[in-house]
Design a protein around this motif. Structure first.
Motif, PDB file in Angstrom:
ATOM      1  N   THR A  42      27.406  -7.123  43.703  1.00  0.00           N
ATOM      2  CA  THR A  42      26.897  -5.987  44.466  1.00  0.00           C
ATOM      3  C   THR A  42      27.909  -5.558  45.532  1.00  0.00           C
ATOM      4  N   ARG A  43      28.542  -6.546  46.177  1.00  0.00           N
ATOM      5  CA  ARG A  43      29.479  -6.233  47.260  1.00  0.00           C
ATOM      6  C   ARG A  43      30.870  -5.882  46.753  1.00  0.00           C
ATOM      7  N   HIS A  44      31.317  -6.560  45.692  1.00  0.00           N
ATOM      8  CA  HIS A  44      32.731  -6.460  45.317  1.00  0.00           C
ATOM      9  C   HIS A  44      32.978  -5.944  43.905  1.00  0.00           C
ATOM     10  N   GLY A  45      31.938  -5.817  43.094  1.00  0.00           N
ATOM     11  CA  GLY A  45      32.132  -5.376  41.721  1.00  0.00           C
ATOM     12  C   GLY A  45      32.386  -6.534  40.774  1.00  0.00           C
ATOM     13  N   ALA A  46      32.666  -6.195  39.508  1.00  0.00           N
ATOM     14  CA  ALA A  46      32.771  -7.204  38.454  1.00  0.00           C
ATOM     15  C   ALA A  46      34.077  -7.989  38.490  1.00  0.00           C
ATOM     16  N   SER A  94      24.862   3.950  43.452  1.00  0.00           N
ATOM     17  CA  SER A  94      26.069   3.290  42.950  1.00  0.00           C
ATOM     18  C   SER A  94      27.130   3.158  44.031  1.00  0.00           C
ATOM     19  N   ALA A  95      27.144   4.108  44.964  1.00  0.00           N
ATOM     20  CA  ALA A  95      28.120   4.053  46.052  1.00  0.00           C
ATOM     21  C   ALA A  95      27.877   2.850  46.955  1.00  0.00           C
ATOM     22  N   GLN A  96      26.632   2.409  47.038  1.00  0.00           N
ATOM     23  CA  GLN A  96      26.283   1.289  47.909  1.00  0.00           C
ATOM     24  C   GLN A  96      26.159  -0.027  47.154  1.00  0.00           C
ATOM     25  N   ASP A  97      25.946   0.040  45.847  1.00  0.00           N
ATOM     26  CA  ASP A  97      25.613  -1.149  45.063  1.00  0.00           C
ATOM     27  C   ASP A  97      26.474  -1.187  43.798  1.00  0.00           C
ATOM     28  N   HIS A  98      27.508  -2.025  43.817  1.00  0.00           N
ATOM     29  CA  HIS A  98      28.401  -2.128  42.667  1.00  0.00           C
ATOM     30  C   HIS A  98      27.665  -2.642  41.436  1.00  0.00           C
ATOM     31  N   ALA A  99      26.664  -3.499  41.645  1.00  0.00           N
ATOM     32  CA  ALA A  99      25.915  -4.037  40.513  1.00  0.00           C
ATOM     33  C   ALA A  99      25.163  -2.930  39.789  1.00  0.00           C
ATOM     34  N   ASP A 123      16.910 -29.656  37.992  1.00  0.00           N
ATOM     35  CA  ASP A 123      18.221 -29.479  38.628  1.00  0.00           C
ATOM     36  C   ASP A 123      19.009 -28.367  37.935  1.00  0.00           C
ATOM     37  N   ALA A 124      18.961 -28.356  36.614  1.00  0.00           N
ATOM     38  CA  ALA A 124      19.676 -27.330  35.857  1.00  0.00           C
ATOM     39  C   ALA A 124      19.119 -25.951  36.163  1.00  0.00           C
ATOM     40  N   ALA A 125      17.799 -25.847  36.264  1.00  0.00           N
ATOM     41  CA  ALA A 125      17.170 -24.559  36.565  1.00  0.00           C
ATOM     42  C   ALA A 125      17.562 -24.082  37.957  1.00  0.00           C
ATOM     43  N   ARG A 126      17.603 -25.015  38.909  1.00  0.00           N
ATOM     44  CA  ARG A 126      18.000 -24.640  40.273  1.00  0.00           C
ATOM     45  C   ARG A 126      19.458 -24.179  40.304  1.00  0.00           C
ATOM     46  N   ASN A 127      20.315 -24.890  39.598  1.00  0.00           N
ATOM     47  CA  ASN A 127      21.720 -24.495  39.562  1.00  0.00           C
ATOM     48  C   ASN A 127      21.889 -23.116  38.937  1.00  0.00           C
ATOM     49  N   ARG A 128      21.188 -22.866  37.856  1.00  0.00           N
ATOM     50  CA  ARG A 128      21.271 -21.563  37.193  1.00  0.00           C
ATOM     51  C   ARG A 128      20.821 -20.453  38.146  1.00  0.00           C
ATOM     52  N   ALA A 129      19.711 -20.706  38.859  1.00  0.00           N
ATOM     53  CA  ALA A 129      19.191 -19.709  39.799  1.00  0.00           C
ATOM     54  C   ALA A 129      20.191 -19.448  40.919  1.00  0.00           C
ATOM     55  N   LYS A 130      20.825 -20.511  41.434  1.00  0.00           N
ATOM     56  CA  LYS A 130      21.806 -20.339  42.506  1.00  0.00           C
ATOM     57  C   LYS A 130      23.033 -19.558  42.010  1.00  0.00           C
ATOM     58  N   ILE A 131      23.453 -19.857  40.798  1.00  0.00           N
ATOM     59  CA  ILE A 131      24.603 -19.142  40.226  1.00  0.00           C
ATOM     60  C   ILE A 131      24.289 -17.656  40.086  1.00  0.00           C
ATOM     61  N   LEU A 132      23.116 -17.335  39.551  1.00  0.00           N
ATOM     62  CA  LEU A 132      22.746 -15.934  39.359  1.00  0.00           C
ATOM     63  C   LEU A 132      22.589 -15.210  40.691  1.00  0.00           C
ATOM     64  N   GLU A 133      22.001 -15.867  41.666  1.00  0.00           N
ATOM     65  CA  GLU A 133      21.838 -15.249  42.983  1.00  0.00           C
ATOM     66  C   GLU A 133      23.194 -14.940  43.605  1.00  0.00           C
ATOM     67  N   SER A 134      24.119 -15.901  43.523  1.00  0.00           N
ATOM     68  CA  SER A 134      25.451 -15.684  44.084  1.00  0.00           C
ATOM     69  C   SER A 134      26.202 -14.606  43.320  1.00  0.00           C
ATOM     70  N   ALA A 135      26.065 -14.612  42.003  1.00  0.00           N
ATOM     71  CA  ALA A 135      26.744 -13.597  41.189  1.00  0.00           C
ATOM     72  C   ALA A 135      26.237 -12.206  41.533  1.00  0.00           C
ATOM     73  N   ARG A 136      24.921 -12.046  41.640  1.00  0.00           N
ATOM     74  CA  ARG A 136      24.366 -10.732  41.985  1.00  0.00           C
ATOM     75  C   ARG A 136      24.861 -10.262  43.344  1.00  0.00           C
ATOM     76  N   GLU A 137      24.863 -11.167  44.311  1.00  0.00           N
ATOM     77  CA  GLU A 137      25.287 -10.794  45.668  1.00  0.00           C
ATOM     78  C   GLU A 137      26.761 -10.387  45.694  1.00  0.00           C
ATOM     79  N   LEU A 138      27.611 -11.170  45.033  1.00  0.00           N
ATOM     80  CA  LEU A 138      29.044 -10.889  45.066  1.00  0.00           C
ATOM     81  C   LEU A 138      29.404  -9.652  44.240  1.00  0.00           C
TER      82      LEU A 138
END
Length: 200
Positions: free
Chosen positions: A27-31, A104-109, A10-25
């Motif tokens: 990438t779209r909106h910056g840090a 970089s213009a397309q990908d804030h990450a 469960d902890a591993a799944r939560n960590r993976a979901k957090i990282l996936e959401s962080a990367r997506e957000l």
């Protein structure tokens, strides 16, 4: 033991979901995206996020590992083409600068990754060195070939790319690249004096 394995899964799944959401957000909106927004997107409580990543800086660094690998791969591939005699170092340097600016213009990450690589060195030494070493080799080879001004350093490259107008339209980005790359050219044997006028 079964319960422990379930908790770890469960902890591993939560960590993976957090990282996936962080990367997506990122990438779209910056840090500047908030940790609460990331937690909500991942479907976990804020406390769960902080158990995995005690600070926002820890979360961002972990989320950007994929972008760091991409940056390192791009730079190493450019150097490999030079090393194998497929293209001149200066040509690869120009292409790499353009790739950095337009990606970089397309990908804030991606932009944030390169900025942190140059400024904060938050990543592990091995990962960081891949991109830095390949970039330094490109600069040194271009100088050995007589195509790049001998005073240029890898820190100059970081400084100028950090200032790239990645939020501007394509024509403006291309114009900036043209002007920036001209300053690296070996044909400019003397740099202009950029110090303030005594009367200013």
């Amino acid at each position: 033991m079964t319960q422990d394995r379930t908790l770890r899964a469960d902890a591993a799944r939560n960590r993976a979901k957090i990282l996936e959401s962080a990367r997506e957000l990122i990438t779209r909106h910056g840090a500047d995206v908030s940790t609460d927004t990331i937690a909500q997107a991942a479907g976990v409580a804020a406390g769960t996020l902080y158990r995995h990543f005690p600070s926002k800086s820890d979360l961002i660094s972990a989320a950007l590992q994929g972008s760091l690998e991409s940056l390192a791969d791009i730079t190493e591939t450019a150097w490999a083409r030079v090393e194998q005699g497929q293209s001149p170092a200066m040509e690869e340097f120009r292409a790499l600068a353009a790739t950095y600016v337009h990606t970089s213009a397309q990908d804030h990450a991606f932009r944030l990754t390169a900025d942190r690589l140059a400024e904060e060195h938050r990543f592990s030494e091995g990962q960081m060195q891949r991109a830095a070493d390949a970039g330094r080799r490109l600069v040194e080879r271009a100088q050995q070939d007589g195509d790049m001004h001998p005073d240029v350093t890898i820190d100059d490259v970081y400084l100028l790319l950090h200032a790239a107008p990645v939020d501007a339209v394509l024509a403006t980005r291309n114009r900036w690249l043209t002007l920036m790359l001209a300053g690296f050219d070996a044909e400019r044997r003397e740099w202009p004096d950029a110090s303030p006028h005594p009367d200013q």
